[in-house]
Design a protein around this motif. Structure first.
Motif, PDB file in Angstrom:
ATOM      1  N   VAL A   1      17.179 -47.820 -41.416  1.00 31.66           N
ATOM      2  CA  VAL A   1      17.214 -46.971 -40.217  1.00 31.66           C
ATOM      3  C   VAL A   1      16.382 -45.718 -40.441  1.00 31.66           C
ATOM      4  CG1 VAL A   1      18.698 -45.497 -38.787  1.00 31.66           C
ATOM      5  CG2 VAL A   1      19.414 -47.819 -39.342  1.00 31.66           C
ATOM      6  N   ALA A   2      16.552 -45.099 -41.620  1.00 32.95           N
ATOM      7  CA  ALA A   2      15.772 -43.900 -41.935  1.00 32.95           C
ATOM      8  C   ALA A   2      14.285 -44.224 -42.009  1.00 32.95           C
ATOM      9  CB  ALA A   2      16.252 -43.302 -43.264  1.00 32.95           C
ATOM     10  N   LEU A   3      13.942 -45.368 -42.597  1.00 33.70           N
ATOM     11  CA  LEU A   3      12.541 -45.769 -42.713  1.00 33.70           C
ATOM     12  C   LEU A   3      11.908 -45.944 -41.329  1.00 33.70           C
ATOM     13  CD1 LEU A   3      11.084 -48.343 -45.200  1.00 33.70           C
ATOM     14  CD2 LEU A   3      10.515 -48.532 -42.789  1.00 33.70           C
ATOM     15  N   ILE A   4      12.609 -46.629 -40.447  1.00 32.93           N
ATOM     16  CA  ILE A   4      12.064 -46.882 -39.098  1.00 32.93           C
ATOM     17  C   ILE A   4      11.917 -45.581 -38.320  1.00 32.93           C
ATOM     18  CG2 ILE A   4      12.576 -47.976 -36.878  1.00 32.93           C
ATOM     19  CD1 ILE A   4      13.919 -50.245 -38.518  1.00 32.93           C
ATOM     20  N   ILE A   5      12.939 -44.729 -38.372  1.00 37.60           N
ATOM     21  CA  ILE A   5      12.862 -43.451 -37.652  1.00 37.60           C
ATOM     22  C   ILE A   5      11.697 -42.623 -38.162  1.00 37.60           C
ATOM     23  CG2 ILE A   5      14.015 -41.233 -37.253  1.00 37.60           C
ATOM     24  CD1 ILE A   5      16.668 -42.718 -37.226  1.00 37.60           C
ATOM     25  N   SER A   6      11.547 -42.564 -39.476  1.00 38.07           N
ATOM     26  CA  SER A   6      10.511 -41.722 -40.076  1.00 38.07           C
ATOM     27  C   SER A   6       9.109 -42.238 -39.764  1.00 38.07           C
ATOM     28  CB  SER A   6      10.717 -41.649 -41.587  1.00 38.07           C
ATOM     29  OG  SER A   6       9.713 -40.867 -42.196  1.00 38.07           O
ATOM     30  N   GLN A   7       8.876 -43.513 -40.025  1.00 43.70           N
ATOM     31  CA  GLN A   7       7.518 -44.047 -39.886  1.00 43.70           C
ATOM     32  C   GLN A   7       7.133 -44.294 -38.424  1.00 43.70           C
ATOM     33  OE1 GLN A   7       5.589 -43.913 -42.321  1.00 43.70           O
ATOM     34  NE2 GLN A   7       6.984 -43.767 -44.063  1.00 43.70           N
ATOM     35  N   VAL A   8       7.987 -44.979 -37.687  1.00 41.24           N
ATOM     36  CA  VAL A   8       7.684 -45.258 -36.284  1.00 41.24           C
ATOM     37  C   VAL A   8       7.713 -43.966 -35.476  1.00 41.24           C
ATOM     38  CG1 VAL A   8       8.408 -46.514 -34.219  1.00 41.24           C
ATOM     39  CG2 VAL A   8       8.572 -47.609 -36.472  1.00 41.24           C
ATOM     40  N   GLY A   9       8.705 -43.126 -35.765  1.00 38.44           N
ATOM     41  CA  GLY A   9       8.808 -41.859 -35.049  1.00 38.44           C
ATOM     42  C   GLY A   9       7.599 -40.973 -35.268  1.00 38.44           C
ATOM     43  N   SER A  10       7.108 -40.924 -36.500  1.00 40.52           N
ATOM     44  CA  SER A  10       5.926 -40.109 -36.797  1.00 40.52           C
ATOM     45  C   SER A  10       4.692 -40.646 -36.087  1.00 40.52           C
ATOM     46  CB  SER A  10       5.691 -40.065 -38.314  1.00 40.52           C
ATOM     47  OG  SER A  10       6.741 -39.388 -38.966  1.00 40.52           O
ATOM     48  N   LEU A  11       4.588 -41.973 -36.024  1.00 37.29           N
ATOM     49  CA  LEU A  11       3.461 -42.565 -35.300  1.00 37.29           C
ATOM     50  C   LEU A  11       3.495 -42.202 -33.815  1.00 37.29           C
ATOM     51  CD1 LEU A  11       3.191 -46.146 -36.861  1.00 37.29           C
ATOM     52  CD2 LEU A  11       1.383 -44.417 -36.805  1.00 37.29           C
ATOM     53  N   ILE A  12       4.680 -42.235 -33.236  1.00 36.04           N
ATOM     54  CA  ILE A  12       4.812 -41.945 -31.805  1.00 36.04           C
ATOM     55  C   ILE A  12       4.611 -40.467 -31.509  1.00 36.04           C
ATOM     56  CG2 ILE A  12       6.431 -41.950 -29.864  1.00 36.04           C
ATOM     57  CD1 ILE A  12       7.691 -44.469 -31.072  1.00 36.04           C
ATOM     58  N   VAL A  13       5.248 -39.605 -32.316  1.00 37.25           N
ATOM     59  CA  VAL A  13       5.245 -38.169 -32.025  1.00 37.25           C
ATOM     60  C   VAL A  13       3.961 -37.487 -32.483  1.00 37.25           C
ATOM     61  CG1 VAL A  13       6.420 -35.971 -32.470  1.00 37.25           C
ATOM     62  CG2 VAL A  13       7.759 -38.066 -32.106  1.00 37.25           C
TER      63      VAL A  13
ATOM     64  N   GLY B   1       1.164 -39.250 -33.957  1.00 42.21           N
ATOM     65  CA  GLY B   1      -0.013 -40.098 -33.951  1.00 42.21           C
ATOM     66  C   GLY B   1      -0.447 -40.546 -35.318  1.00 42.21           C
ATOM     67  N   THR B   2       0.338 -40.264 -36.320  1.00 48.79           N
ATOM     68  CA  THR B   2       0.023 -40.676 -37.691  1.00 48.79           C
ATOM     69  C   THR B   2       1.323 -40.978 -38.416  1.00 48.79           C
ATOM     70  OG1 THR B   2      -1.046 -40.008 -39.771  1.00 48.79           O
ATOM     71  CG2 THR B   2       0.078 -38.286 -38.524  1.00 48.79           C
ATOM     72  N   PRO B   3       1.336 -41.958 -39.307  1.00 47.49           N
ATOM     73  CA  PRO B   3       2.581 -42.290 -40.000  1.00 47.49           C
ATOM     74  C   PRO B   3       2.988 -41.191 -40.978  1.00 47.49           C
ATOM     75  CG  PRO B   3       0.769 -43.538 -40.927  1.00 47.49           C
ATOM     76  CD  PRO B   3       0.227 -42.836 -39.714  1.00 47.49           C
ATOM     77  N   SER B   4       4.214 -41.281 -41.419  1.00 48.27           N
ATOM     78  CA  SER B   4       4.710 -40.320 -42.396  1.00 48.27           C
ATOM     79  C   SER B   4       4.239 -40.702 -43.791  1.00 48.27           C
ATOM     80  CB  SER B   4       6.239 -40.278 -42.350  1.00 48.27           C
ATOM     81  OG  SER B   4       6.741 -39.312 -43.244  1.00 48.27           O
ATOM     82  N   ILE B   5       4.503 -39.855 -44.762  1.00 48.36           N
ATOM     83  CA  ILE B   5       4.182 -40.147 -46.163  1.00 48.36           C
ATOM     84  C   ILE B   5       4.888 -41.434 -46.584  1.00 48.36           C
ATOM     85  CG2 ILE B   5       4.479 -39.298 -48.530  1.00 48.36           C
ATOM     86  CD1 ILE B   5       4.299 -36.456 -47.388  1.00 48.36           C
ATOM     87  N   GLY B   6       4.228 -42.229 -47.391  1.00 47.63           N
ATOM     88  CA  GLY B   6       4.828 -43.463 -47.891  1.00 47.63           C
ATOM     89  C   GLY B   6       4.731 -44.625 -46.933  1.00 47.63           C
ATOM     90  N   PHE B   7       3.744 -44.595 -46.028  1.00 51.30           N
ATOM     91  CA  PHE B   7       3.628 -45.640 -45.014  1.00 51.30           C
ATOM     92  C   PHE B   7       3.344 -47.005 -45.646  1.00 51.30           C
ATOM     93  CE2 PHE B   7       1.091 -48.024 -41.840  1.00 51.30           C
ATOM     94  CZ  PHE B   7       2.061 -48.143 -40.857  1.00 51.30           C
ATOM     95  N   GLY B   8       2.463 -47.027 -46.636  1.00 52.36           N
ATOM     96  CA  GLY B   8       2.123 -48.293 -47.295  1.00 52.36           C
ATOM     97  C   GLY B   8       3.328 -48.955 -47.938  1.00 52.36           C
ATOM     98  N   PRO B   9       4.041 -48.258 -48.829  1.00 51.39           N
ATOM     99  CA  PRO B   9       5.258 -48.851 -49.398  1.00 51.39           C
ATOM    100  C   PRO B   9       6.288 -49.229 -48.336  1.00 51.39           C
ATOM    101  CG  PRO B   9       4.598 -46.920 -50.654  1.00 51.39           C
ATOM    102  CD  PRO B   9       3.721 -46.973 -49.447  1.00 51.39           C
ATOM    103  N   ALA B  10       6.340 -48.454 -47.254  1.00 54.74           N
ATOM    104  CA  ALA B  10       7.302 -48.755 -46.196  1.00 54.74           C
ATOM    105  C   ALA B  10       7.006 -50.110 -45.554  1.00 54.74           C
ATOM    106  CB  ALA B  10       7.278 -47.653 -45.135  1.00 54.74           C
ATOM    107  N   ILE B  11       5.723 -50.410 -45.354  1.00 55.39           N
ATOM    108  CA  ILE B  11       5.336 -51.709 -44.786  1.00 55.39           C
ATOM    109  C   ILE B  11       5.756 -52.836 -45.724  1.00 55.39           C
ATOM    110  CG2 ILE B  11       3.377 -53.173 -44.189  1.00 55.39           C
ATOM    111  CD1 ILE B  11       3.963 -51.149 -42.066  1.00 55.39           C
ATOM    112  N   VAL B  12       5.510 -52.661 -47.014  1.00 52.94           N
ATOM    113  CA  VAL B  12       5.862 -53.694 -48.001  1.00 52.94           C
ATOM    114  C   VAL B  12       7.368 -53.927 -48.006  1.00 52.94           C
ATOM    115  CG1 VAL B  12       5.879 -54.270 -50.451  1.00 52.94           C
ATOM    116  CG2 VAL B  12       3.858 -53.179 -49.437  1.00 52.94           C
TER     117      VAL B  12
END
Length: 648
Positions: free
Chosen positions: A595-607, A609-620
């Motif tokens: 839940v924290a991962l989705i909020i951080s990464q998806v939320g940063s992309l939406i708000v 326009g760029t993902p949060s730190i650790g986007f690559g590991p988050a995808i994996v």
């Protein structure tokens, strides 16, 4: 003398218990609030001679033949602990249902005195109960009482003490011919027909019925519940609770107490190091938590009013239709409502659920509900990052409900769980809630909060201060990054990078949160004590570590990962299996992490326009988690359909 209080769930036993002992045990409009026997001495007001009299509040039971865990506790106590007298609390608003259990108690050979409770409600209805005829039919004293108003209690206790000392008991002759439950219910119906005169027609639509058509509506019920919770949180965080919390944080514990303590220790010539331990570590950390006490008191006051009014029982009914979709029932919402105060009694309340699969699922999901210990975390992040928004607090409850529903679906798929329980609840009539009871519950919760802050949290804060001030060689460090706590946090910190969290301080706060969730706030207060700004000020020092989006993610991480150690102990007790305990903890950690991962990464992309730190590991991690879930769900389906293996 030992006096046992016994009766059906929701008959008013605990209200009577609190009134005659001075205790403040939780009460509610549903079964499962009392899940263990509670003992206390009789209040001096009712025992002027100071005799040794113990009152035992037993869990609600419909039958002396146990069907549920709490009924077994009641049955075993009455049969094996030899109470001197039983006060049978009978719900005057539903005499027929209550007397079935009464007739069973009368067969045990123990003196019984009946407390005909809710006499005030019966009078308002216009119904009449012939007390003398009822007493004659049952061959035992019947005392009308109104527990919430403390009416009739002196007479009730005097009669109970008299019969307990005399051990006088006469079984009703009519019980001799009873050999089946059908015959027993027939006898009860005969007694009720003789003793009860009902004024209200059975099919008459009451005010409660009219209100229920709106608040318990299948589509309107949930939005109304969210709206009510929004109002409660607004009053607690933005209203009077927030006003007094701001004073405690900014003035009392921000200036007055630290300045007074520093002056006091300087005048005594105390060593600066010891002074820093006490002021910066103990007082600073505990003060940061206690500063949110007014907010919590207002919240629990409002929730107590909602429970006492009868509304929260409707919430269980509203949620039942949604919970059935995931293999649960309305029985599961009761532990979750109880858990909004504290996760420990919430988890313990799952013992009222007979179906083992439903009980396990409810035990795992109940800690997702934000409890009182998590409120300071919500309040801190709401005040710092969203000072002009009132949606943060209520949204955490909405998110909790969503995660409970999704989590239940996932657990059902993984373990092939099917619930066999049904949910039947008698809805209490709406009533004006007791301000006295709400105040008692509020101050009781405040007392527990203060005790926790001045014991567990105080000790933990002192250790946090020590670990953040000294290195492993036990030498003071000027840079916290060289401290013991920094080295411990640094080992965990890489796991949090995919969530957008960078800094050993964030890992350290999350770790201490497993001891007590309030420690998350207290740890930040200790680590950031050098700042001249109060911790909770909008745009304060804590914003160095978070954006608003990652702050929301960190908040969700602490809400949905496993609860405090005490609640984990309760989970272990209710699960009855270390294997299922670890499965439950792993599930909770996985949910909180994702839940924290989705909020951080998806939320940063939406708000942004760029993902949060650790986007690559988050995808994996997301891909691996998706593959893992697909694998275990397919394996579960295969075993069920092909091999017929019972995975529960």
């Amino acid at each position: 003398m030992k006096i046992a209080l016994a009766g059906n769930p929701n008959c008013g036993k605990t209200t009577v218990f609190n009134a005659i002992t001075g205790r403040s045990e939780a009460v509610g409009n549903w079964s499962g609030v009392t899940v263990s026997a509670k003992e206390a001495g009789l209040k001096k007001k009712y025992n002027p001679e100071g005799r040794e009299i113990t009152i035992v509040d037993l869990p609600g039971a419909y039958s002396i033949s146990p069907f549920t865990g709490e009924e077994a506790i009641t049955s075993d106590f009455i049969k094996e602990k030899d109470p001197d007298v039983i006060i049978n609390i009978v719900d005057g608003a539903n005499v027929s249902r209550s007397l079935f259990f009464t007739t069973q108690l009368l067969e045990l050979g123990v003196p019984v005195v009946i407390a005909l409770n809710k006499n005030d409600i019966v009078s308002k209805r216009g119904d009449k109960i012939d007390v003398a005829a009822l007493s004659s039919a049952l061959s035992c004293p019947v005392i009308p009482v109104a527990a919430t108003l403390e009416e009739g209690l002196p007479e009730l206790l005097a009669s109970a003490i008299e019969h307990g000392e005399a051990q006088s008991f006469i079984a009703p002759p009519s019980l001799a011919s009873i050999d089946t439950d059908t015959a027993r219910q027939k006898l009860v119906d005969q007694i009720v027909n003789k003793c009860l005169v009902k004024v209200r027609v059975a099919n008459q639509i009451t005010l409660s019925d009219k209100i229920d058509r709106i608040v318990a509506h299948k589509w309107l019920g949930l939005p109304i519940f969210f709206g009510i919770m929004w109002a409660v949180f607004s009053l607690s965080i933005e209203g009077v609770g927030g006003y007094f919390s701001a004073y405690l944080n900014e003035t009392l514990f921000g200036e007055i107490v630290p300045n007074a303590a520093n002056s006091f220790f300087e005048n005594l010539g105390v060593d600066p190091l010891l002074q820093a331990v006490i002021v910066d570590g103990a007082i600073g950390g505990a003060g940061a938590v206690i500063g949110f006490l007014p907010l919590i008191m207002v919240l629990f006051f409002c929730l107590s009013l909602l429970e006492d009014s009868g509304y929260m029982a409707r919430v269980a009914v509203v949620m039942d239709r949604f919970f059935k979709k995931i293999g649960l029932s309305g029985k599961s919402i009761i532990p979750m409502i109880v858990g909004s105060g504290c996760g420990i009694p919430g988890v313990m309340a799952t013992r009222t659920i007979e179906d083992i699969n439903e009980k396990r699922m409810t035990t795992i999901l109940t800690p997702f509900v934000p409890c009182g210990a998590k409120l300071p975390i919500i309040a801190l992040f709401a005040a710092v990052f969203f000072p002009e928004n009132t949606w943060v607090g209520p949204s955490m409850y909405i998110l909790a409900i969503v995660m409970i529903l999704l989590g239940g679906l996932l657990l059902k798929k993984i373990f092939v769980w099917d619930s066999t329980s049904s949910f039947i609840m008698e809805l209490p009539e709406y009533k004006i809630p007791s301000l006295k009871n709400a105040l008692i519950q509020m101050f009781d919760k405040a007392k527990a909060f203060i005790v926790k802050a001045t014991t567990i949290i105080l000790v933990c804060n002192t250790l946090v201060w020590f670990a953040s001030t000294y290195s492993w060689s036990l030498k003071p460090v000027e840079d916290q990054s060289l401290s013991i706590l920094a080295s411990m946090g640094s080992t965990i910190a890489p796991l949090l990078i995919p969530l957008g969290f960078v800094g050993w301080q964030l890992a350290a706060a999350a770790i201490t949160g497993f001891i007590a969730k309030e420690n998350v706030v207290a740890t930040f207060a200790v680590l950031l004590v050098a700042s001249e700004e109060a911790l909770h000020m909008p745009g304060g020092v804590i914003t160095e570590f978070f954006t608003p989006v990652t702050a929301l993610a960190y908040l969700a991480f602490n809400l949905f990962t496993p609860p405090c150690f005490a609640a984990i102990g309760a989970m272990n007790s209710e699960m009855g299996s270390k294997k299922w305990l670890f499965r439950g903890l792993a599930f909770q950690f996985g949910v909180g992490y994702m839940v924290a991962l989705i909020i951080s990464q998806v939320g940063s992309l939406i708000v942004y326009g760029t993902p949060s730190i650790g986007f690559g590991p988050a995808i994996v991690i997301t891909v691996l988690m998706a593959l893992f879930l697909v694998f275990i769900i397919k394996r579960a389906d295969f075993k069920r359909t092909q091999l017929g293996v019972d995975l529960s």
